[in-house]
Write a protein that holds these residues in place. Structure first.
Motif, PDB file in Angstrom:
ATOM      1  N   GLY A  78     -62.761  -3.788  23.039  1.00 50.04           N
ATOM      2  CA  GLY A  78     -62.816  -2.203  22.647  1.00 50.04           C
ATOM      3  C   GLY A  78     -61.653  -1.478  23.088  1.00 50.04           C
ATOM      4  O   GLY A  78     -61.849  -0.251  23.157  1.00 50.04           O
ATOM      5  N   LEU A  79     -60.711  -2.196  23.373  1.00 45.83           N
ATOM      6  CA  LEU A  79     -59.331  -1.619  24.080  1.00 45.83           C
ATOM      7  C   LEU A  79     -58.259  -1.236  22.987  1.00 45.83           C
ATOM      8  O   LEU A  79     -58.381  -1.999  21.877  1.00 45.83           O
ATOM      9  N   GLU A  80     -57.634  -0.383  23.270  1.00 43.69           N
ATOM     10  CA  GLU A  80     -56.282  -0.114  22.219  1.00 43.69           C
ATOM     11  C   GLU A  80     -55.247  -1.066  22.673  1.00 43.69           C
ATOM     12  O   GLU A  80     -55.164  -1.389  24.295  1.00 43.69           O
ATOM     13  N   VAL A  81     -54.655  -1.843  21.817  1.00 45.80           N
ATOM     14  CA  VAL A  81     -53.465  -2.747  22.480  1.00 45.80           C
ATOM     15  C   VAL A  81     -52.422  -2.676  21.605  1.00 45.80           C
ATOM     16  O   VAL A  81     -52.467  -2.239  20.313  1.00 45.80           O
ATOM     17  N   THR A  82     -51.206  -3.108  22.147  1.00 47.99           N
ATOM     18  CA  THR A  82     -50.065  -3.547  21.377  1.00 47.99           C
ATOM     19  C   THR A  82     -49.588  -5.000  21.618  1.00 47.99           C
ATOM     20  O   THR A  82     -49.800  -5.271  22.907  1.00 47.99           O
ATOM     21  N   TRP A  83     -49.025  -5.436  20.966  1.00 47.16           N
ATOM     22  CA  TRP A  83     -48.382  -6.747  21.041  1.00 47.16           C
ATOM     23  C   TRP A  83     -46.936  -6.810  20.491  1.00 47.16           C
ATOM     24  O   TRP A  83     -46.590  -6.626  19.340  1.00 47.16           O
ATOM     25  N   GLU A 101     -53.981   2.181  31.439  1.00 41.26           N
ATOM     26  CA  GLU A 101     -53.082   1.541  30.704  1.00 41.26           C
ATOM     27  C   GLU A 101     -52.667   0.282  31.616  1.00 41.26           C
ATOM     28  O   GLU A 101     -52.088   0.613  32.680  1.00 41.26           O
ATOM     29  N   ALA A 120     -54.210  -9.908  23.279  1.00 34.27           N
ATOM     30  CA  ALA A 120     -54.125  -8.724  22.471  1.00 34.27           C
ATOM     31  C   ALA A 120     -55.688  -8.762  21.703  1.00 34.27           C
ATOM     32  O   ALA A 120     -56.113  -7.585  21.663  1.00 34.27           O
ATOM     33  N   GLN A 121     -55.728  -9.871  21.066  1.00 32.11           N
ATOM     34  CA  GLN A 121     -56.858  -9.851  20.124  1.00 32.11           C
ATOM     35  C   GLN A 121     -58.029  -9.776  20.991  1.00 32.11           C
ATOM     36  O   GLN A 121     -59.038  -9.013  20.568  1.00 32.11           O
ATOM     37  N   MET A 170     -58.761  -6.086  21.922  1.00 32.64           N
ATOM     38  CA  MET A 170     -59.108  -5.409  20.974  1.00 32.64           C
ATOM     39  C   MET A 170     -60.642  -5.692  20.617  1.00 32.64           C
ATOM     40  O   MET A 170     -61.505  -4.640  20.477  1.00 32.64           O
ATOM     41  N   VAL A 220     -52.063   3.545  22.301  1.00 33.05           N
ATOM     42  CA  VAL A 220     -50.676   2.972  23.222  1.00 33.05           C
ATOM     43  C   VAL A 220     -49.498   4.066  22.720  1.00 33.05           C
ATOM     44  O   VAL A 220     -49.426   3.961  21.276  1.00 33.05           O
ATOM     45  N   GLY A 221     -48.834   4.578  23.496  1.00 37.78           N
ATOM     46  CA  GLY A 221     -47.425   5.037  22.938  1.00 37.78           C
ATOM     47  C   GLY A 221     -46.412   3.916  22.909  1.00 37.78           C
ATOM     48  O   GLY A 221     -46.433   3.261  21.978  1.00 37.78           O
TER      49      GLY A 221
END
Lengths: 179, 351
Positions: free
Chosen positions: A30-35, A2, A23-24, A27, A59-60
């Motif tokens: 192929g990753l998990e993302v948060t913004w 992470e 972030a886009q 994604m 992502v937690g």
């Protein structure tokens, strides 16, 4: 693994957009993302920041105590976020607007004349893309060409096709500014 | 894999409502749920559906009452002070057995408060913010994809039980972006006909939709029918998630944004040898009392973490009673607890 980055500066320096494009691109890669943006009055001229988390697992928390990277585009952002960078993390300092050196010695610090580069590229408003390019080189989180593609799409969606070339150049120059 | 979109929680809720067949959306704008209204303003007219920016929150909820009575899927959304204004209408919807979806993207309170994330409207949502002996189903999404999924579910539950359903989100979930795989739009023709709706009484007896009866005997019957419905919902619709609880000594109970932050805390605590788990209510009403009680029998400590002075904590203590310690850690005023801050609390209770 992470990874996380806080992008911080004055409102108007484009930190929110830089974070969205990262972030886009994450994604798309192929990753998990948060913004997560700072939102509200600070978007209108005060300091603004956003946090992007990129991971190969869901992502937690989108809120990060110790980001693995910080991009500080102005002095208040450096003062606020330098102490938070995780050990062995990355700190990108906008030398053009920040008159002091970073204090930490346990992290990778890159002082980059971001405003000068943006002006040389041909548009002072590409500060955010210069900074993003530098971050990509320093961390290799997402390939530069993926970010370029996503940026171009974002410009097209916003009816700003004519800004694609200069922003590509800004990403390239920021990328090249890191050894 | 379906295509993934990077959406804000607000946008995921709006787009999912459209895909769930929401025909009429009424709202008055307020931060931090502005993007929800924007998405509906942009898309509902394009699809030939109804978007009205009402003159007030009170007007919006009463438009929802009208649309629901006419038998269409309908929704309104707002944030804390705006939701307070809607309470009379929500009570009327419950009393009249009308299906509707209400979204609260909670912000700091009380009063005008601020626009930062909070969970301080839990009591209002689950204990009856309006007058009368009623409940609504309350769903607490924890991620942007789940905000979308629960919005789809909310419309189904509203129709199945003829009841208002609330999505209880918060400013963090509304504003943050995350990849979402959007579901296919539902086939409206597949939905059961609403025989009770006020659709024009051509060739049949009129349908009458009311939330009042002046005869106490009859109003008592109305109330008993509502309570029977709530018993049915309690039996069928409790939803929750447990993570890493099998060997846990301590569990955090958290919902919504706080729960996803707590998931990171579980990872951090486990890395230092603390056997921490997470119990996450998904339905806040009906509350998962029984599963939490069963879990409390197996652990030492049940730590409630929420962005309020301890509102859900009351339900946790109702469930746990004396079976385990029930400490509380909360933040107020729009402060979001960070993983490290929660971990510090967890350490205090570790063996």
């Amino acid at each position: 693994m992470e990874r996380s980055v806080v992008i911080a500066g004055f409102g108007g320096q484009g930190v929110i957009l830089a974070g969205k494009i990262l972030a886009q691109a994450g994604m798309t890669h192929g990753l998990e993302v948060t913004w997560l943006p700072s939102y509200g009055p600070e978007m209108r001229g005060g300091t603004a920041n956003c946090t992007v988390v990129l991971s190969d697992e869901p992502v937690g928390s989108p809120i990060v105590d110790e980001p693995s990277a910080v991009i500080a585009l102005n002095l208040p952002s450096l003062d606020k976020f330098e102490p938070t960078v995780a050990a062995a993390g990355v700190l990108i300092v906008n030398q053009s607007l920040i008159g002091r050196a970073a204090k930490r010695s346990d992290i990778h610090v890159y002082a980059v004349p971001i405003n000068e580069i943006a002006t040389r590229v041909g548009n002072p408003r590409t500060v955010n893309m210069v900074a993003l390019g530098a971050y990509l080189k320093a961390t290799r989180v997402v390939p530069l060409d993926v970010v370029k593609r996503v940026m171009a799409e974002a410009m097209r969606d916003g009816g700003k096709e004519k800004l694609i070339a200069v922003n590509e150049k800004a990403l390239d120059e920021g990328y090249a500014a890191i050894p | 894999m379906r295509e993934r979109y990077l959406l804000r929680g607000n946008e995921a809720i709006a787009e999912s409502a459209i895909r769930a067949g929401c025909q009429c959306y009424f709202a008055y704008p307020i931060t931090p749920q502005g993007e929800l209204v924007e998405h509906m303003a942009h898309n509902m007219p394009r699809l030939g559906r109804t978007f009205i920016q009402a003159e007030s929150e009170v007007a919006a909820i009463n438009m929802v009452y009208g649309a629901a009575a006419a038998g269409v899927r309908t929704m309104t959304s707002s944030s804390s002070p705006g939701i307070s204004l809607k309470q009379e209408g929500i009570s009327y919807l419950a009393g009249a057995n009308l299906p509707a979806v209400i979204v609260n993207v909670v912000r700091g309170g009380p009063g005008l408060g601020n626009i930062a994330p909070s969970q301080c409207d839990y009591f209002q949502a689950v204990k009856g913010g309006g007058h009368g002996d009623y409940h609504m189903i309350v769903l607490g999404p924890s991620t942007v994809p789940e905000a979308g999924e629960l919005t789809m579910l909310a419309f189904d539950l509203a129709d199945r039980y003829r009841t208002p359903v609330m999505i209880l989100a918060d400013g963090l979930l509304g504003q943050m972006m995350e990849p979402v795989e959007l579901p296919a739009p539902i086939d409206m023709a597949s939905l059961p006909a609403k025989e009770w709706a006020a659709t024009g009484a051509r060739g049949r007896e009129p349908n009458i939709i009311l939330s009042f009866d002046l005869s106490p005997d009859n109003l008592k019957k109305m109330n008993l029918a509502l309570q029977a419905k709530y018993a049915e919902i309690r039996k069928n619709e409790v939803r929750y998630e447990e993570a890493e609880t099998e060997d846990a000594d301590i569990v955090i109970v958290a919902y919504g944004s706080t729960a996803r932050i707590a998931k990171t805390v579980v990872r951090m605590a486990r890395a230092e040898g603390i056997r921490l788990g997470l119990f996450r209510p998904i339905t806040l009403w009906p509350y998962p009392y029984e599963p939490l009680r069963a879990l409390a029998d197996r652990v030492d400590t049940v730590l409630t973490v929420e962005m309020s002075a301890g509102q859900m904590w009351e339900d946790v203590r109702l469930a746990v009673a004396e079976r385990a310690n029930t400490p509380f850690y909360g933040e107020m005023g729009g402060i979001v607890p960070t993983p490290k801050e929660i971990l510090t609390e967890v350490r205090k209770h570790a063996r």
